[in-house]
Design a protein around this motif. Structure first.
Motif, mmCIF file in Angstrom:
data_model
loop_
_atom_site.group_PDB
_atom_site.id
_atom_site.type_symbol
_atom_site.label_atom_id
_atom_site.label_comp_id
_atom_site.label_asym_id
_atom_site.label_seq_id
_atom_site.Cartn_x
_atom_site.Cartn_y
_atom_site.Cartn_z
ATOM 1 N N TYR A 37 0.764 -1.356 -0.167
ATOM 2 C CA TYR A 37 -0.202 -0.166 -0.339
ATOM 3 C C TYR A 37 0.658 1.123 0.209
ATOM 4 N N GLU A 38 2.427 1.037 0.364
ATOM 5 C CA GLU A 38 2.739 2.139 0.610
ATOM 6 C C GLU A 38 4.864 1.923 0.082
ATOM 7 N N PRO A 39 4.677 1.498 -1.154
ATOM 8 C CA PRO A 39 5.251 1.201 -1.838
ATOM 9 C C PRO A 39 6.977 2.367 -1.516
ATOM 10 N N LEU A 40 6.754 3.538 -1.932
ATOM 11 C CA LEU A 40 7.776 4.147 -1.406
ATOM 12 C C LEU A 40 8.259 4.018 0.066
ATOM 13 N N ILE A 41 8.067 3.369 0.858
ATOM 14 C CA ILE A 41 7.940 4.200 2.358
ATOM 15 C C ILE A 41 8.727 2.183 2.698
ATOM 16 N N GLY A 42 8.030 1.197 1.083
ATOM 17 C CA GLY A 42 8.315 -0.064 2.156
ATOM 18 C C GLY A 42 9.835 -0.236 1.714
ATOM 19 N N GLU A 43 10.040 0.959 0.079
ATOM 20 C CA GLU A 43 11.499 0.716 -0.195
ATOM 21 C C GLU A 43 12.375 1.043 1.170
ATOM 22 N N LYS A 44 12.072 2.118 0.730
ATOM 23 C CA LYS A 44 12.998 2.618 2.509
ATOM 24 C C LYS A 44 13.261 2.239 3.787
ATOM 25 N N MET A 45 12.388 0.763 3.929
ATOM 26 C CA MET A 45 12.792 0.116 4.642
ATOM 27 C C MET A 45 13.530 -0.694 4.857
ATOM 28 N N LYS A 46 14.519 -1.031 3.588
ATOM 29 C CA LYS A 46 15.918 -2.413 3.407
ATOM 30 C C LYS A 46 16.699 -1.917 4.754
ATOM 31 N N PRO A 47 17.242 -0.752 4.701
ATOM 32 C CA PRO A 47 18.150 -0.500 5.585
ATOM 33 C C PRO A 47 18.336 -1.240 7.195
ATOM 34 N N LEU A 48 16.553 -1.677 7.247
ATOM 35 C CA LEU A 48 16.394 -2.575 8.867
ATOM 36 C C LEU A 48 16.464 -4.222 8.161
ATOM 37 N N GLY A 49 16.612 -4.537 7.273
ATOM 38 C CA GLY A 49 16.710 -6.118 6.628
ATOM 39 C C GLY A 49 18.163 -6.227 6.284
ATOM 40 N N ASP A 50 18.576 -5.342 6.398
ATOM 41 C CA ASP A 50 20.434 -5.378 5.876
ATOM 42 C C ASP A 50 20.927 -5.216 6.649
ATOM 43 N N ALA A 51 20.692 -4.276 7.832
ATOM 44 C CA ALA A 51 21.463 -4.555 8.844
ATOM 45 C C ALA A 51 20.850 -5.835 9.932
ATOM 46 N N PHE A 52 19.875 -6.349 9.951
ATOM 47 C CA PHE A 52 19.802 -7.223 10.528
ATOM 48 C C PHE A 52 20.874 -8.612 10.123
ATOM 49 N N ILE A 53 21.180 -9.165 8.783
ATOM 50 C CA ILE A 53 21.623 -10.149 8.163
ATOM 51 C C ILE A 53 23.312 -9.326 8.138
ATOM 52 N N ASN A 54 23.131 -7.617 8.790
ATOM 53 C CA ASN A 54 25.163 -7.385 8.729
ATOM 54 C C ASN A 54 25.597 -8.420 10.179
#
Length: 447
Positions: A37-54
């Motif tokens: 529903y909010e794809p632009l905001i969703g794209e900005k959530m990428k650092p959360l996933g990357d940070a956890f994997i790191n």
């Protein structure tokens, strides 16, 4: 006079809202809703996933090193190490090849690319160019040379699983060979295991945040709609992966006396984490801990799990042959039996050369197609948009495959506590007795 003490009462189970698997499910659902529903905001959530994997990658090297070194150093016969490694590699080679063949058979039966009539010359290759560039580094010689780190410590700095595995095996053997002189070092490393795994537990509390960010980014950037055009390919891959796990690995598990579905239920929190982050590495430390808790010897877990993450990629192998033949069908490229055998052989080698490479499935596919010129590399542009969705299935299948391999090799070695395994798979972990780490090395080698 010995007075028997009452057995400790089983631990009271946590309420469902405090259990990791439930928190990850909620995070995945919320992330998917936000991304849709909010794809632009969703794209900005990428650092959360990357940070956890790191965060998880930060702890992987110490976990592997400590598990392998303490396991090997506690052995009295070092030939056991070679025996376990040989059995694991035989298992990996057989099932990796079988996965490649299964993907090829399904592509012929389902024909997911038939009728698309795509002209490769009209495809935009810009998006896949970077993957093709990376694939040029995936040579067999380069892969073997990369196993050896530049220094003893650089393996830990770079986070290369195979290099850490290499250093840990050598150090564990050396520690075992010095005998009593190495006892203080072994005692220190064994004491260090507890705080390191406690750190793993602390980091895993951030798993729902990582899963939320990763799934929100995926849905926000690529959209569920991108699945519609290639739904036949994606659906075929998911169904094939499921059948591979349920039928082939399920039969292996049944022959070994347990159920693959019960194993999946036991690892449900880790599987959901892999689904949310699209990375099997995010659950590697937890997998090692859980397999040991379920009755697999620490020594076998330490050798099989990290090695399997590089050599036992069932999901990636299914994807490679299925995607390659999809591209051939979509571009009306005729492949002879010789071409397909060549594709299979190249895929067997290139799938091993992508160990530790980010986006390994897509890069490995590029490396394979580059060596088999009959299939146009430009056709990879067709599947780039849905590769992220297929990556999740690749990671899940790889993860389950490595869990099964650990139990099977432990059983072959006579190093599996079947009572612990049964209790763990039945969801009765509170009744588990203390683990026994040592391999039964007094027994003759089996098989």
């Amino acid at each position: 006079m010995h007075i028997p003490t009452a057995a400790p009462a089983p631990a009271k189970p946590l309420p469902i809202y405090r259990q990791l698997y439930f928190q990850v499910i909620v995070a995945i659902v919320l992330g998917a809703i936000l991304g849709h529903y909010e794809p632009l905001i969703g794209e900005k959530m990428k650092p959360l996933g990357d940070a956890f994997i790191n965060l998880v990658k930060m702890i992987i090297a110490p976990v592997i090193f400590l598990t392998i070194v303490t396991g090997i150093a506690s052995m009295t016969h070092l030939r056991t190490v070679g025996r376990v490694f040989a059995k694991a590699m035989a298992y990996f080679l057989f099932f990796s090849t079988l996965a490649l063949i299964v993907g090829m058979i399904v592509a012929h039966v389902v024909q997911p690319g038939a009728g698309m009539n795509i002209n490769p010359a009209e495809l935009d290759q810009t998006a896949v160019h970077s993957y093709v560039e990376k694939s040029h580094d995936l040579t067999l010689v380069g892969f073997l040379m990369d196993i050896i780190p530049k220094t003893l410590l650089s393996a830990f700095v770079d986070g290369n699983i195979l290099q850490v595995l290499f250093v840990a095996v050598l150090f564990g053997i050396a520690l075992a060979m010095v005998g009593d002189k190495g006892k203080p070092v072994l005692n220190f490393l064994e004491a260090l295991v507890a705080p390191v795994f406690k750190l793993v537990h602390i980091l895993m509390k951030a798993a729902p945040i990582g899963a939320f960010g990763a799934i929100a980014f995926t849905i926000g950037k690529y959209g569920v709609g991108s699945l519609i055009n290639l739904a036949w390919l994606v659906g075929s891959f998911y169904l094939t992966a499921f059948l591979f796990v349920a039928v082939i690995l399920g039969l292996v598990c049944r022959l070994c006396g347990f159920s693959v579905f019960k194993l999946a239920r036991y690892l449900k929190a880790e599987l959901l984490l892999v689904l949310g982050t699209s990375s099997s590495e995010s659950a590697l430390p937890s997998l090692m801990e859980k397999m040991e808790r379920a009755g697999c010897s620490k020594s076998v877990v330490g050798l099989v799990v990290p090695t399997g993450y590089s050599f036992n990629l069932d999901g990636t192998n299914i994807y490679m042959t299925l995607a390659a033949l999809f591209i051939a069908q979509a571009t009306n490229t005729e492949l002879t039996l010789g071409h397909q055998i060549a594709l299979l052989l190249v895929a067997m080698l290139s799938s091993k050369g992508a160990a530790g490479v980010t986006g390994a499935g897509f890069i490995t596919l590029a490396a394979t197609l580059a060596v088999v010129p009959e299939v146009p590399v430009a056709g990879m542009a067709l599947i780039l948009g849905v590769d992220r969705f297929m990556s999740e299935c690749r990671s899940l299948t790889n993860f389950i495959g490595n869990a099964v391999a650990t139990v099977v090799v432990s059983r072959w070695e006579g190093a599996l506590d079947r009572n612990r395994l049964q209790l763990a798979l039945d969801g009765r972990e509170s009744e588990l007795p203390p683990p026994v780490d040592a391999l039964p090395e007094a027994l003759p080698a089996k098989g």
